[in-house]
Scaffold this motif. Structure first.
Motif, PDB file in Angstrom:
ATOM      1  N   TRP A  81       0.993  -1.059  -0.018  1.00 31.21           N
ATOM      2  CA  TRP A  81       0.020  -0.380  -0.400  1.00 31.21           C
ATOM      3  C   TRP A  81       0.647   0.917   0.158  1.00 31.21           C
ATOM      4  O   TRP A  81       0.531   2.621  -1.152  1.00 31.21           O
ATOM      5  CB  TRP A  81      -0.609   0.350   1.344  1.00 31.21           C
ATOM      6  N   TRP A  82       1.921   1.560   0.829  1.00 29.18           N
ATOM      7  CA  TRP A  82       3.059   2.379   0.741  1.00 29.18           C
ATOM      8  C   TRP A  82       3.831   2.929  -0.563  1.00 29.18           C
ATOM      9  O   TRP A  82       3.952   4.083  -0.997  1.00 29.18           O
ATOM     10  CB  TRP A  82       3.772   1.771   1.562  1.00 29.18           C
ATOM     11  N   VAL A 119       0.865   4.310  -2.945  1.00 28.11           N
ATOM     12  CA  VAL A 119       1.379   6.265  -1.832  1.00 28.11           C
ATOM     13  C   VAL A 119       2.522   6.431  -2.584  1.00 28.11           C
ATOM     14  O   VAL A 119       1.625   8.273  -2.967  1.00 28.11           O
ATOM     15  CB  VAL A 119       1.010   5.494  -0.630  1.00 28.11           C
ATOM     16  N   HIS A 170       1.525   7.363  -6.585  1.00 29.63           N
ATOM     17  CA  HIS A 170       0.477   8.065  -6.788  1.00 29.63           C
ATOM     18  C   HIS A 170       1.339   9.282  -6.457  1.00 29.63           C
ATOM     19  O   HIS A 170       1.077  10.195  -7.456  1.00 29.63           O
ATOM     20  CB  HIS A 170      -0.504   8.044  -6.034  1.00 29.63           C
ATOM     21  N   TYR A 171       1.989   9.429  -5.818  1.00 30.21           N
ATOM     22  CA  TYR A 171       2.470  11.205  -5.386  1.00 30.21           C
ATOM     23  C   TYR A 171       3.247  11.761  -6.685  1.00 30.21           C
ATOM     24  O   TYR A 171       3.054  12.609  -6.408  1.00 30.21           O
ATOM     25  CB  TYR A 171       2.774  11.518  -4.049  1.00 30.21           C
ATOM     26  N   ALA A 201      -5.543  10.751  -1.541  1.00 30.68           N
ATOM     27  CA  ALA A 201      -4.567  10.996  -0.547  1.00 30.68           C
ATOM     28  C   ALA A 201      -5.699  10.412   1.065  1.00 30.68           C
ATOM     29  O   ALA A 201      -5.702   9.556   1.819  1.00 30.68           O
ATOM     30  CB  ALA A 201      -4.082  12.208   0.609  1.00 30.68           C
ATOM     31  N   PHE A 238      -6.642   7.242  -0.359  1.00 28.74           N
ATOM     32  CA  PHE A 238      -5.677   6.119   0.314  1.00 28.74           C
ATOM     33  C   PHE A 238      -6.118   5.256   1.896  1.00 28.74           C
ATOM     34  O   PHE A 238      -6.230   4.021   1.888  1.00 28.74           O
ATOM     35  CB  PHE A 238      -5.006   6.260   0.013  1.00 28.74           C
ATOM     36  N   SER A 241      -4.748   8.540  10.990  1.00 29.83           N
ATOM     37  CA  SER A 241      -4.812   9.368   9.369  1.00 29.83           C
ATOM     38  C   SER A 241      -6.446   9.249   9.342  1.00 29.83           C
ATOM     39  O   SER A 241      -6.653  10.889   9.435  1.00 29.83           O
ATOM     40  CB  SER A 241      -4.878   8.073   8.522  1.00 29.83           C
ATOM     41  N   PHE A 289       0.590  15.232   1.738  1.00 35.32           N
ATOM     42  CA  PHE A 289       1.441  14.070   2.022  1.00 35.32           C
ATOM     43  C   PHE A 289       2.174  13.189   2.992  1.00 35.32           C
ATOM     44  O   PHE A 289       2.681  12.032   3.773  1.00 35.32           O
ATOM     45  CB  PHE A 289       2.258  13.715   0.383  1.00 35.32           C
ATOM     46  N   LEU A 321       0.088  11.330   5.402  1.00 33.39           N
ATOM     47  CA  LEU A 321       0.125   9.687   5.043  1.00 33.39           C
ATOM     48  C   LEU A 321       1.723   9.500   5.715  1.00 33.39           C
ATOM     49  O   LEU A 321       1.990   8.385   6.373  1.00 33.39           O
ATOM     50  CB  LEU A 321       0.335   9.090   4.158  1.00 33.39           C
TER      51      LEU A 321
END
Length: 380
Positions: free
Chosen positions: A156-157, A160, A163-164, A241, A244, A309, A359, A363
């Protein structure tokens, strides 16, 4: 008189009226034609998303010795993914939309310059337009929901971070959902997260609000408001974000050791509601429900990330509600001054919330407390 309607991915077609009493043979023949079905092979792994007007995306396994042999010669070939299995994606995008192939060319250009995001990328206007058929063949990937514990959270990370990196280079995915987060296993046994499905992506500097994209249960709550539905809210990085985080929430509560729970499965209502109804469900979950929920045993570590989060998301929406307050007339000048100061500070906070800040605080800072450095390393 009977009028037959035919629906495809472009629009609806109405035939001329048929008098089924006077012209029964014609009516029977037309009924047989319109009742026909198309079948795309046999496979337990075939996945289809239905809709009268929409992508109608179907993904299923295919075999081709010629295509499999071509894979290692491609300029964007990923040698860390050893599989030679292929899948085909059939879908009907709007003709005026930027093609997925063009978007992916830009993605690979970015990946060539940004080594951190490279391994996590998969090859792959608001007005209604004509739709065209696309068929794309990919190497097979597995759903991220197959994973649990550290393997899941690490993959998952990866996504992330990927995507960023893409968002910072004007490739805006805008449809973060479990079905678009995939993984592959390297030769040395690591699972690498992959951002998948770019056919709703945008490469504009700032995506407008006129085109609402996303999968409702995972969309940011701000995009599930009437103002967003009217096209008055631009799609920002913070919206993806937040998606996610909702995906992480979803998997923690609905999957155990890679299997969808059969009993006691939460959040089913999110699938059944429209945008406004889903926002209300998620708002209730955020403010009243999530603190008392116990996740599936195999996602305890991920749930701690979810809780931290969601606290950040909760704080954000509290500030946003303050920023959106309508002006109220106060008889006392000091009360009016306090009100205006509160609103001004809240609006300043919202407007100064950069992508980098989101971000980091929504996250990165949180996951760094839950995973060691070796699991945070996105390089293969």
């Amino acid at each position: 008189m009977i009028y037959l309607w035919y629906f495809d991915r472009q629009d609806a077609i109405q035939c001329s009226g048929i008098n089924f009493v006077q012209d029964l043979p014609r009516f029977m023949e037309s009924s047989n034609e319109f009742g026909s079905r198309t079948k795309h092979g046999e496979s337990d792994k075939r996945t289809t998303h239905f809709g009268l007007r929409g992508r109608a995306t179907t993904v299923f396994p295919v075999k081709s010795k010629k295509l499999s042999a071509l894979v290692p010669t491609l300029p964007h070939h990923n040698p860390h993914n050893p599989t030679d299995e292929l899948v085909a994606k059939i879908y009907w995008p709007e003709e005026e939309r930027e093609s997925e192939a063009d978007i992916l060319r830009k993605v690979y250009e970015i990946a060539g310059e940004d080594k951190e995001g490279k391994e996590g990328v998969r090859t792959q206007g608001a007005e209604r337009g004509r739709r065209v058929l696309y068929i794309i063949v990919f190497r097979k990937l597995d759903p991220i929901t197959d994973l649990s514990n550290k393997e899941f959270l690490t993959a998952w990370w990866h996504i992330v971070v990927c995507h960023y990196a893409l968002w910072g280079n004007n490739v805006h995915h805008r449809d973060v959902s479990p079905s678009n987060l995939m993984v592959y296993k390297t030769s040395d046994g690591r699972y690498i997260g992959v951002l998948n499905d770019f056919d709703l992506s945008s490469t504009q500097d700032s995506p407008s609000g006129q085109e609402r994209t996303g999968t409702i249960p995972f969309m940011a709550m701000e995009l599930l408001t009437e103002e967003a539905i009217k096209g008055n809210i631009k799609h920002l990085y913070r919206h993806d974000a937040e998606s996610f985080i909702w995906v992480l929430t979803w998997v923690c509560l609905r999957y155990e050791e890679g299997q969808l729970l059969r009993k006691g499965r939460r959040l089913d209502k999110w699938l059944k509601e429209d945008a406004i109804g889903c926002r209300k469900e998620k708002s209730d979950f955020l403010y009243n429900v999530q603190s008392s929920i116990i996740p599936s045993p195999s996602h305890g570590r991920s749930w701690r990330v979810v809780q931290s989060s969601l606290e950040v998301i909760d704080s954000f929406y509290k500030i946003k509600r303050k920023a959106d307050r309508p002006k109220i007339a106060y008889s006392d000048d000091s009360e009016m001054e306090d009100f205006e100061t509160d609103v001004s500070e809240a609006r300043h906070h919202i407007s100064s919330l950069t992508d980098a800040t989101v971000f980091k605080t929504w996250l990165e800072d949180i996951i760094r407390t839950k995973l060691s450095a070796q699991f945070l390393d996105v390089r293969v």
